[in-house]
Design an enzyme around this catalytic site. Sequence first.
Site, mmCIF file in Angstrom:
data_model
loop_
_atom_site.group_PDB
_atom_site.id
_atom_site.type_symbol
_atom_site.label_atom_id
_atom_site.label_comp_id
_atom_site.label_asym_id
_atom_site.label_seq_id
_atom_site.Cartn_x
_atom_site.Cartn_y
_atom_site.Cartn_z
ATOM 1 N N GLU A 1 -3.024 7.559 -9.005
ATOM 2 C CA GLU A 1 -2.169 8.783 -8.141
ATOM 3 C C GLU A 1 -1.042 9.125 -9.113
ATOM 4 O O GLU A 1 -0.432 10.371 -8.914
ATOM 5 C CB GLU A 1 -1.435 7.698 -6.876
ATOM 6 C CG GLU A 1 -2.377 7.723 -5.924
ATOM 7 C CD GLU A 1 -3.253 6.582 -5.938
ATOM 8 O OE1 GLU A 1 -3.280 5.624 -6.953
ATOM 9 O OE2 GLU A 1 -3.878 6.147 -5.035
ATOM 10 N N PHE B 1 -1.535 -4.121 6.386
ATOM 11 C CA PHE B 1 -2.353 -3.936 5.087
ATOM 12 C C PHE B 1 -1.925 -2.696 4.812
ATOM 13 O O PHE B 1 -1.916 -1.694 5.272
ATOM 14 C CB PHE B 1 -3.826 -4.024 5.272
ATOM 15 C CG PHE B 1 -4.488 -3.607 4.094
ATOM 16 C CD1 PHE B 1 -4.324 -4.731 3.034
ATOM 17 C CD2 PHE B 1 -5.382 -2.781 4.180
ATOM 18 C CE1 PHE B 1 -5.002 -4.503 1.897
ATOM 19 C CE2 PHE B 1 -6.156 -2.468 2.968
ATOM 20 C CZ PHE B 1 -5.817 -3.382 1.802
ATOM 21 N N GLN B 2 -1.559 -2.461 3.237
ATOM 22 C CA GLN B 2 -1.160 -1.369 2.564
ATOM 23 C C GLN B 2 -0.138 -0.720 3.168
ATOM 24 O O GLN B 2 0.000 0.617 2.985
ATOM 25 C CB GLN B 2 -2.243 -0.471 2.341
ATOM 26 C CG GLN B 2 -3.511 -1.011 1.250
ATOM 27 C CD GLN B 2 -4.398 -0.249 0.847
ATOM 28 O OE1 GLN B 2 -4.702 0.613 1.569
ATOM 29 N NE2 GLN B 2 -4.938 -0.321 -0.365
ATOM 30 N N LYS C 1 -1.792 7.126 10.184
ATOM 31 C CA LYS C 1 -3.208 7.552 10.410
ATOM 32 C C LYS C 1 -3.626 7.923 11.714
ATOM 33 O O LYS C 1 -4.233 8.854 11.887
ATOM 34 C CB LYS C 1 -3.934 6.508 10.123
ATOM 35 C CG LYS C 1 -5.437 6.374 9.969
ATOM 36 C CD LYS C 1 -6.311 5.054 9.453
ATOM 37 C CE LYS C 1 -7.687 5.422 9.598
ATOM 38 N NZ LYS C 1 -8.496 4.231 8.834
ATOM 39 N N MET D 1 9.748 5.760 -31.047
ATOM 40 C CA MET D 1 11.158 6.230 -30.943
ATOM 41 C C MET D 1 11.814 4.858 -30.687
ATOM 42 O O MET D 1 12.976 4.777 -31.184
ATOM 43 C CB MET D 1 11.445 7.068 -29.719
ATOM 44 C CG MET D 1 12.971 7.657 -29.290
ATOM 45 S SD MET D 1 13.502 8.457 -30.971
ATOM 46 C CE MET D 1 12.912 10.007 -30.573
#
Lengths: 596, 171
Positions: free
Chosen positions: A71, A133-134, A183, A498
């Site tokens: 993502e 969940f999630q 959802k 760096m």
Amino acid sequence: MSATNPIPARPDTPRVAVRTGSMTGAEAIIRCLEAEGVDICWGIPGGAILPLYDAWARVEHSVRHILVRHEQGAGHMAQGYARATGKVGVCIGTSGPGATNLVTPVADAFLDSTPLIVITGQVPTHLIGSDAFQEADTTGIFMPITKHSYLITDVRDIPRVFREAFHIARTGRPGPVLVDIPKDLANATFDFSYPEEIDLPGYRPTQTGHPLQVQSAAEAIARARRPVLYVGGGVLNADACTELHAFAEAVGIPVVTTLMAKGAFPDSHPLCLGLPGMHGSKFANWAMNRADLLVTIGARFDDRVTGKLDAFAPGAKVIHMDIDPAEIDKNRKADVPIVGELRQVLPALTVAYLDLRAEDRIASKREWKDQVEEWRFKHPFRYRRVGPLKTQFVMERFRDLLADRDVIWTTGVGQHQMWAAQWLKVEKPRHFITSGGLGTMGFGVPAAIGAQMAYPDKTVINIDGDGCFQMTMQELATAVSYDVPAIHAILNNGWLGMVRQWQQLFHGERYSETLLRNDLPDYVKLAESFGALGLRAETEADVDRVIMEAVESRRPCVIDFRVDHEEKVYPMVPAGAGSSEMIDEPWDNDWVEDGV
Amino acid sequence: MHHTLSVLVENSPGVLARVAGLFSRRGFNIESLAVGPTERDDRSRITLRVDCSQHSIGQVVKQLYKLINVLKVNELTADDAIERELMIVRVTAQPADRADLIRLGEVFGARVCDVGPTSLMFECLEHPDKLHAFEEILKPYGVKELVRTGRVALRKSTPERTRSGRMRVLA
């Protein structure tokens, strides 16, 4: 002066007529994107966002979806697209980890004022708050890194929310806006139509700069003997580069362009001093520090530009033009603040200045321009071509070989980014896309893919570091899947360069956890395993050949430039120091006399 | 330097979190925060007491305005606003002390709202400075528990003009 220029209004793009009537929330989202003229978006499906992806396959529509591999890649691709085109970038993730993977690009877009719409799935309404969940508190997580965020609680809100979200993202000071969709609401059916009107009583960005302030600014510029234009990324966001050009030429004074503004004013223009700040040129920094007037245009006095604020441009009065009132007086007190759209403010200021010139009321800036010109002539960026291949040499070859091509550059973050900013010449707006505010390593690969998808025919080159490349290299799969021929040029020094430079200069050469190895992975084989072209350059003699082979291949391509790991980016103003404490290579220290 | 801000916001989910989050993110210090409904269902008013020793009040106000749900920010000064706060306090009160305490309470406009064997509970709706004074008076008796709501404030309809700042409004 004429105070009534035609307004600009950065276009709240005309909306497209779309299908209306009974449909699911998921289809409605696609219709909203269509209505806003979105033709492409990036994302990954998952449980909570499945209804949207199902609609993608089920209904006829005009929005192309690009399946990415992480993502974060979707977010940066949307950024690359948005920065290259000026349009709103759209990215999509599922709930929980899908959303949290978007945190970095959204924070990046927030700091660099990039318009994004971020769509995330959420667990069904009845499970919110149950540690399902999630499940993650997505709006809570994104609150401090978005311009605004929405959690949809009623399917009928979808059209209004998207209408507002796009408006907020692209107007005023642009930024990312998050829309989180449970959802069950994506599955719910309602009667869809897209609203024309917006009712946001708490959101009314200022459009027109105050005419009296514009007049004061013109007079201050007329009076000034040592003025400098300090130009930031706001000019690009405002699409005001033409107006800037006209203004700069009317006034005829040196123009400093920050990292975010590279390309907003042509690098080859005789007035352009380029990059100021921590790794800026001596002449840009000296010009700012000796100036008696900073004409600040869409810039925000970032610490990487100013160094120690108290020591920054101590003798300068400040004109500060910005669309965001909160930038005025935030870091540096403005003597003449002007809040408004730069597309309106800059022409008004140009007219006001020209009126003063017609009245012969301009103090001479000749001596100052001569002084700056002398600094520029005597103290250019320099490096020594001894020992292993130097990144600066590679930058020069890219610059010279491709001078007649329309190249969009992206970068990662670190030494290679600073060398790209120092050595490349960018002549057009939106052709240098880099992570400025957040300093996100891994930005370059996906940003290049997003920019290339916006302009399939241009040459897009990601100047990357080996550390950066490894953070988002999985998106090579996306590039190959969709045949996106952006070139990923890895300036491979085998170190987190760096950080190593800081360790060498400020931490007693204790190279703590910065060694990556330049042969791990083998970038040529890696590219080939993805089905991309892999090339390598180890000496100066290889450089031109690989560059031209990559550019002419029109294939997704990785170039492994094996460069010197000892080379450091100079000049350098150490963090928190004033620019008078600028340091340089021991062999390039003859300038101290000229310093401020 | 402390300032009182009256922030009119849209009554939308998360608006309080946005305001509170802004303060923590920007490092602004909130001394008190009170939120509640207004004359309109779709509006809430947040009254903030802000410590501006590190940041200018101007920057705080401008950052608040950047929140989409913030409609109006007013800075209120003691001179042009009515400021109130509710305090409930349980103080140790042996039977012999009760009468004294009740009389003290009357002086401060406090009402006895609960009486226990060895304690009294007062409620007091007043200007926050006066609440502070009341609390100081009660301390020698033994303050067992105390809660304050945070100040709320509204601008007066006709602001009293101060004469070169000498006249102070004690609400």
